[in-house]
Design a protein around this motif. Structure first.
Motif, PDB file in Angstrom:
ATOM      1  N   MET A 136       0.813  -1.213   0.000  1.00 41.58           N
ATOM      2  CA  MET A 136       0.000   0.000   0.000  1.00 41.58           C
ATOM      3  C   MET A 136       0.854   1.273   0.000  1.00 41.58           C
ATOM      4  N   ALA A 137       2.117   1.132   0.380  1.00 43.35           N
ATOM      5  CA  ALA A 137       2.957   2.322   0.511  1.00 43.35           C
ATOM      6  C   ALA A 137       3.164   3.032  -0.825  1.00 43.35           C
ATOM      7  N   ALA A 138       3.441   2.278  -1.882  1.00 43.98           N
ATOM      8  CA  ALA A 138       3.786   2.898  -3.166  1.00 43.98           C
ATOM      9  C   ALA A 138       2.667   3.790  -3.724  1.00 43.98           C
ATOM     10  N   PRO A 139       1.406   3.322  -3.790  1.00 38.28           N
ATOM     11  CA  PRO A 139       0.367   4.216  -4.319  1.00 38.28           C
ATOM     12  C   PRO A 139       0.120   5.446  -3.449  1.00 38.28           C
ATOM     13  N   VAL A 140       0.255   5.296  -2.136  1.00 37.48           N
ATOM     14  CA  VAL A 140       0.072   6.466  -1.278  1.00 37.48           C
ATOM     15  C   VAL A 140       1.275   7.408  -1.429  1.00 37.48           C
ATOM     16  N   ASP A 141       2.476   6.851  -1.587  1.00 33.45           N
ATOM     17  CA  ASP A 141       3.643   7.679  -1.892  1.00 33.45           C
ATOM     18  C   ASP A 141       3.377   8.553  -3.119  1.00 33.45           C
ATOM     19  N   GLU A 142       2.872   7.933  -4.167  1.00 31.06           N
ATOM     20  CA  GLU A 142       2.638   8.674  -5.417  1.00 31.06           C
ATOM     21  C   GLU A 142       1.596   9.765  -5.224  1.00 31.06           C
ATOM     22  N   TRP A 143       0.569   9.474  -4.450  1.00 32.06           N
ATOM     23  CA  TRP A 143      -0.450  10.494  -4.175  1.00 32.06           C
ATOM     24  C   TRP A 143       0.152  11.666  -3.420  1.00 32.06           C
ATOM     25  N   LEU A 144       0.908  11.377  -2.358  1.00 26.18           N
ATOM     26  CA  LEU A 144       1.489  12.455  -1.565  1.00 26.18           C
ATOM     27  C   LEU A 144       2.496  13.267  -2.380  1.00 26.18           C
ATOM     28  N   LYS A 145       3.277  12.605  -3.217  1.00 29.72           N
ATOM     29  CA  LYS A 145       4.225  13.344  -4.060  1.00 29.72           C
ATOM     30  C   LYS A 145       3.495  14.273  -5.022  1.00 29.72           C
ATOM     31  N   SER A 146       2.328  13.853  -5.481  1.00 31.51           N
ATOM     32  CA  SER A 146       1.566  14.708  -6.393  1.00 31.51           C
ATOM     33  C   SER A 146       1.067  15.964  -5.703  1.00 31.51           C
ATOM     34  N   LEU A 147       0.978  15.927  -4.378  1.00 24.36           N
ATOM     35  CA  LEU A 147       0.494  17.084  -3.625  1.00 24.36           C
ATOM     36  C   LEU A 147       1.591  18.099  -3.324  1.00 24.36           C
ATOM     37  N   THR A 148       2.857  17.671  -3.407  1.00 24.80           N
ATOM     38  CA  THR A 148       3.949  18.567  -3.014  1.00 24.80           C
ATOM     39  C   THR A 148       4.452  19.449  -4.142  1.00 24.80           C
ATOM     40  N   ALA A 149       4.149  19.060  -5.390  1.00 26.18           N
ATOM     41  CA  ALA A 149       4.648  19.805  -6.555  1.00 26.18           C
ATOM     42  C   ALA A 149       6.168  19.984  -6.490  1.00 26.18           C
ATOM     43  N   GLY A 150       6.869  18.953  -6.023  1.00 22.50           N
ATOM     44  CA  GLY A 150       8.330  18.979  -5.981  1.00 22.50           C
ATOM     45  C   GLY A 150       8.930  19.688  -4.791  1.00 22.50           C
ATOM     46  N   ARG A 151       8.105  20.250  -3.919  1.00 23.88           N
ATOM     47  CA  ARG A 151       8.635  20.945  -2.749  1.00 23.88           C
ATOM     48  C   ARG A 151       8.928  19.950  -1.626  1.00 23.88           C
ATOM     49  N   VAL A 152       9.793  20.351  -0.701  1.00 26.39           N
ATOM     50  CA  VAL A 152      10.141  19.498   0.428  1.00 26.39           C
ATOM     51  C   VAL A 152       9.932  20.272   1.726  1.00 26.39           C
ATOM     52  N   CYS A 153       9.867  19.534   2.840  1.00 25.13           N
ATOM     53  CA  CYS A 153       9.670  20.154   4.155  1.00 25.13           C
ATOM     54  C   CYS A 153      11.048  20.476   4.734  1.00 25.13           C
ATOM     55  N   ASN A 154      11.653  21.544   4.245  1.00 22.55           N
ATOM     56  CA  ASN A 154      13.046  21.830   4.628  1.00 22.55           C
ATOM     57  C   ASN A 154      13.182  23.007   5.583  1.00 22.55           C
ATOM     58  N   ASP A 155      12.088  23.390   6.242  1.00 24.05           N
ATOM     59  CA  ASP A 155      12.162  24.481   7.197  1.00 24.05           C
ATOM     60  C   ASP A 155      13.024  24.058   8.381  1.00 24.05           C
ATOM     61  N   PRO A 156      13.989  24.876   8.809  1.00 21.67           N
ATOM     62  CA  PRO A 156      14.864  24.477   9.920  1.00 21.67           C
ATOM     63  C   PRO A 156      14.128  24.252  11.238  1.00 21.67           C
ATOM     64  N   VAL A 157      13.034  24.950  11.454  1.00 20.91           N
ATOM     65  CA  VAL A 157      12.268  24.753  12.683  1.00 20.91           C
ATOM     66  C   VAL A 157      11.536  23.410  12.630  1.00 20.91           C
ATOM     67  N   ALA A 158      10.989  23.063  11.467  1.00 21.26           N
ATOM     68  CA  ALA A 158      10.363  21.749  11.320  1.00 21.26           C
ATOM     69  C   ALA A 158      11.392  20.642  11.515  1.00 21.26           C
ATOM     70  N   ARG A 159      12.595  20.874  11.020  1.00 21.31           N
ATOM     71  CA  ARG A 159      13.674  19.889  11.210  1.00 21.31           C
ATOM     72  C   ARG A 159      13.967  19.689  12.693  1.00 21.31           C
TER      73      ARG A 159
END
Length: 268
Positions: A136-159
């Protein structure tokens, strides 16, 4: 209750996704109720089979969980989970700031609550037809990637929030602020914007959460040992925080709870 931990197959989602959880509750022929303690981060839950409700202890309302929902952090013991019959769910545990990135919501508005979300056409049916959790991981991975539009969670506070969770809430807040390169005041403000919680309360939830999950998985483990693991030197301090965040005393927590079986087994 049996839960299975599943890793994402996408390195691209590593900054946004902690991992997946497959959950199963067997039909016991009667109502099953589970305490839901405070939790620090958001998660997405997809109900594959059955249904469940949340009994709101504050409003005394019974809220039906959506087929697919985004659940926010919990600041305290607010809900009981009620299940009649069999239940199967697949959930995505999100890193701090990921809910805003994926679903364009303000994390503050999600605190102590949840909202329904819309799945892509065919995803629910695909998950139901998949015979194992890992698949189940792969199809949900693809869905979540489609929501990010190539962006990542790279905020230093989130880190730093992720680091606090991994360290079981034991890192001093000033150390987190220094690592993020911010003043303490700026760090605290930004932390709440990203997680919905202030950093001190987030750390408390991480600490108690660690002790709770260890106890659920190893019921014979002494609370004094678990409190020490979670960074508490003072047992009375641990008991006060535990009561505030779970609604009960440590000695009473497992009473009436259905046990949790976790796979892979706890490894740290």
């Amino acid at each position: 209750m049996k839960i299975t931990l599943v890793d994402s197959s996408s390195a691209e989602l590593g900054s946004c996704l902690i991992g997946y959880v497959g959950g199963e509750i067997a039909d016991r022929g009667h109502l099953v109720r589970r305490v839901i303690p405070a939790r620090p981060n958001c998660f997405v839950q997809i109900i594959l089979e059955g249904s469940h409700a949340l009994h709101d202890l504050k409003t005394r309302q019974r809220l039906e969980a959506p087929q697919a929902g985004l659940f926010g952090p919990l600041t305290h013991y607010r809900y009981d989970m009620e299940v009649t019959g069999q239940l199967r769910t697949f959930s995505a545990r999100l890193q701090p700031a990921a809910a805003a990135l994926f679903f364009r919501v303000d994390p503050v508005t999600l605190v102590d609550g949840f909202i329904p979300i819309t799945l892509p056409d065919g995803l629910l049916e695909q998950l139901r037809a998949t015979p194992d959790w890992q698949g189940m991981a792969a199809p949900v991975d693809e869905w979540l990637k489609s929501l990010t539009a190539g962006r990542v969670c790279n905020d230093p506070v989130a880190r730093e929030a992720s680091r606090q969770r991994m360290m079981r809430g034991t890192v001093p807040i000033q150390d987190l602020a220094d690592s993020a390169g911010l003043s303490l005041r700026h760090f605290q403000r930004r932390f709440r914007q990203l997680t919905g919680l202030n950093p001190k309360h987030y750390a408390r939830i991480c600490r108690i959460g660690h002790a709770v999950h260890r106890k659920e998985l190893e019921p014979d483990a002494p609370w004094t040992d678990l409190a020490h693991e979670a960074g508490y030197a003072d047992q009375s301090h641990f008991i006060r925080d535990f009561k505030a965040l779970t609604g009960t005393l440590p000695r009473d927590f497992l009473r009436g709870q259905t046990p949790i079986l976790r796979y892979p087994k706890w490894d740290s």
